[in-house]
Design a protein around this motif. Structure first.
Motif, mmCIF file in Angstrom:
data_model
loop_
_atom_site.group_PDB
_atom_site.id
_atom_site.type_symbol
_atom_site.label_atom_id
_atom_site.label_comp_id
_atom_site.label_asym_id
_atom_site.label_seq_id
_atom_site.Cartn_x
_atom_site.Cartn_y
_atom_site.Cartn_z
ATOM 1 N N UNK A 157 0.829 -1.211 0.000
ATOM 2 C CA UNK A 157 0.000 0.000 0.000
ATOM 3 C C UNK A 157 0.861 1.258 0.000
ATOM 4 N N UNK A 158 1.934 1.249 0.804
ATOM 5 C CA UNK A 158 2.821 2.411 0.857
ATOM 6 C C UNK A 158 3.548 2.607 -0.477
ATOM 7 N N UNK A 159 3.937 1.511 -1.122
ATOM 8 C CA UNK A 159 4.574 1.630 -2.435
ATOM 9 C C UNK A 159 3.601 2.230 -3.441
ATOM 10 N N UNK A 160 2.359 1.782 -3.424
ATOM 11 C CA UNK A 160 1.348 2.342 -4.330
ATOM 12 C C UNK A 160 1.147 3.832 -4.078
ATOM 13 N N UNK A 161 1.165 4.224 -2.813
ATOM 14 C CA UNK A 161 1.012 5.643 -2.486
ATOM 15 C C UNK A 161 2.192 6.455 -3.001
ATOM 16 N N UNK A 162 3.399 5.894 -2.887
ATOM 17 C CA UNK A 162 4.581 6.605 -3.379
ATOM 18 C C UNK A 162 4.489 6.851 -4.871
ATOM 19 N N UNK A 163 4.241 5.787 -5.649
ATOM 20 C CA UNK A 163 4.241 5.933 -7.105
ATOM 21 C C UNK A 163 3.023 6.704 -7.599
ATOM 22 N N UNK A 164 2.005 6.857 -6.740
ATOM 23 C CA UNK A 164 0.839 7.664 -7.089
ATOM 24 C C UNK A 164 1.056 9.137 -6.789
ATOM 25 N N UNK A 165 2.197 9.465 -6.209
ATOM 26 C CA UNK A 165 2.533 10.865 -5.988
ATOM 27 C C UNK A 165 2.131 11.428 -4.641
ATOM 28 N N UNK A 166 1.876 10.574 -3.659
ATOM 29 C CA UNK A 166 1.508 11.046 -2.324
ATOM 30 C C UNK A 166 2.726 11.712 -1.671
ATOM 31 N N UNK A 167 2.661 13.022 -1.394
ATOM 32 C CA UNK A 167 3.826 13.710 -0.825
ATOM 33 C C UNK A 167 4.233 13.183 0.545
ATOM 34 N N UNK A 168 3.287 12.607 1.287
ATOM 35 C CA UNK A 168 3.626 12.088 2.613
ATOM 36 C C UNK A 168 4.598 10.924 2.527
ATOM 37 N N UNK A 169 4.621 10.225 1.404
ATOM 38 C CA UNK A 169 5.549 9.102 1.212
ATOM 39 C C UNK A 169 6.814 9.519 0.479
ATOM 40 N N UNK A 170 6.840 10.732 -0.055
ATOM 41 C CA UNK A 170 7.996 11.169 -0.831
ATOM 42 C C UNK A 170 9.105 11.773 0.019
ATOM 43 N N UNK A 171 8.784 12.204 1.240
ATOM 44 C CA UNK A 171 9.781 12.742 2.181
ATOM 45 C C UNK A 171 10.523 13.948 1.615
ATOM 46 N N UNK A 172 9.875 14.701 0.735
ATOM 47 C CA UNK A 172 10.519 15.868 0.147
ATOM 48 C C UNK A 172 11.371 15.563 -1.067
ATOM 49 N N UNK A 173 11.360 14.325 -1.526
ATOM 50 C CA UNK A 173 12.155 13.923 -2.683
ATOM 51 C C UNK A 173 11.319 14.000 -3.952
ATOM 52 N N UNK A 174 11.800 14.704 -4.948
ATOM 53 C CA UNK A 174 11.121 14.755 -6.236
ATOM 54 C C UNK A 174 11.603 13.600 -7.107
ATOM 55 N N UNK A 175 10.760 13.165 -8.032
ATOM 56 C CA UNK A 175 11.154 12.152 -9.002
ATOM 57 C C UNK A 175 11.176 10.731 -8.490
ATOM 58 N N UNK A 176 10.732 10.497 -7.253
ATOM 59 C CA UNK A 176 10.744 9.130 -6.727
ATOM 60 C C UNK A 176 9.440 8.393 -7.017
#
Length: 275
Positions: free
Chosen positions: A52-71
């Protein structure tokens, strides 16, 4: 709901000497990692949560990106494979349920690499910033490493201690605990994924090295600063950034067990410093 750092029913309880550099074998450290639930079956995040967290990351959820762009540009299966390789669990996307295992023999080499970089920073007299978005779990590890650094010639930064700003109608604050930057409200240090506290810190001074997690690590990596970071098995952004060549040392392990149980991490790092 209390954090897992306070809910762990059984844990290893190190003697105070465990937080002083001592001679331990790799086998003893690996056993300590499992006994403290830093490695072994992760009790807080099952397979479904990680996916679920991986899906949130690749869907562009900023809470999972930790301030990193392009991840958020990789396919979920690729991110899963990276996390599985870093932690040592089954990479098959067909496995949807059950526990996630962290192999202590994947954790130890990364702790050793972290120790090498931190010892190098101390030898060079570098300016190092320690920071955590998990103050109830990792604070003792960072504080002990900070003592090592200063003893061996490194310089700990403490910029903007007490600095506050208003966000979403709430006054937020940077507070140092035992030399470690934390985020909080008034005098309480709190859990956060946000990169904003580190962004404020970097406005004051740019460190030579950052040892951090969550948004504190992400913001440093995004700014191009050399960073050693800790990431849980359900926090894939720093691992993706490492695959992109933007950072080198990411330690994947449970990042919020009881503070005392991180003694094997400290010992592995301390072993790379001069006697």
């Amino acid at each position: 709901m209390r954090s897992k750092a306070h809910d762990e029913p059984a844990r290893s309880t190190p003697a105070p000497s465990f937080w002083q550099r001592a001679a331990f074998t790799d086998e003893q450290l690996a056993e300590g990692l499992v006994a403290g639930a830093i490695a072994g079956p992760v009790i807080s995040h099952d397979r479904r949560n990680v996916l679920w967290k991986i899906d949130r990351l690749v869907s562009g959820d900023p809470d999972l990106q930790f301030g990193l762009t392009g991840v958020d540009r990789m396919e979920p299966e690729r991110v899963l494979a990276l996390m599985a390789d870093a932690a040592g669990f089954d990479p098959s996307p067909e496995v949807r349920d059950g526990p996630v295992d962290v192999d202590p023999w994947r954790v130890l080499p990364r702790l050793v690499a972290a120790g090498d970089r931190l010892a190098q920073a101390a030898e060079r007299g570098e300016r190092v910033l320690l920071a955590t978005g998990h103050p109830h779990g990792l604070i003792r590890l960072y504080a002990a490493v900070g003592e090592l650094l200063t003893t061996h010639g490194g310089r700990l930064l403490r910029q903007r201690d007490g600095y506050s700003w208003r966000e979403l109608g709430v006054r937020r604050r940077i507070r140092y605990v035992d030399g470690v930057a934390t985020f909080g409200l008034r005098t309480m240090s709190m859990h956060t994924h946000s990169p904003v506290p580190m962004q404020h810190l970097l406005e004051a001074e740019t460190p030579d090295l950052v040892f951090a997690d969550h948004g504190f690590a992400g913001a440093a990596i995004e700014a191009g600063i050399d960073a050693v970071s800790i990431a849980d098995v359900n926090d894939p952004a720093p691992v993706v950034a490492a695959e992109q060549g933007r950072t080198r040392i990411v330690i994947v392990m449970d990042d919020n067990v009881h503070p005392d149980d991180y003694w094997p991490c400290f010992q592995a790092i301390a072993s790379r410093f001069p006697p």
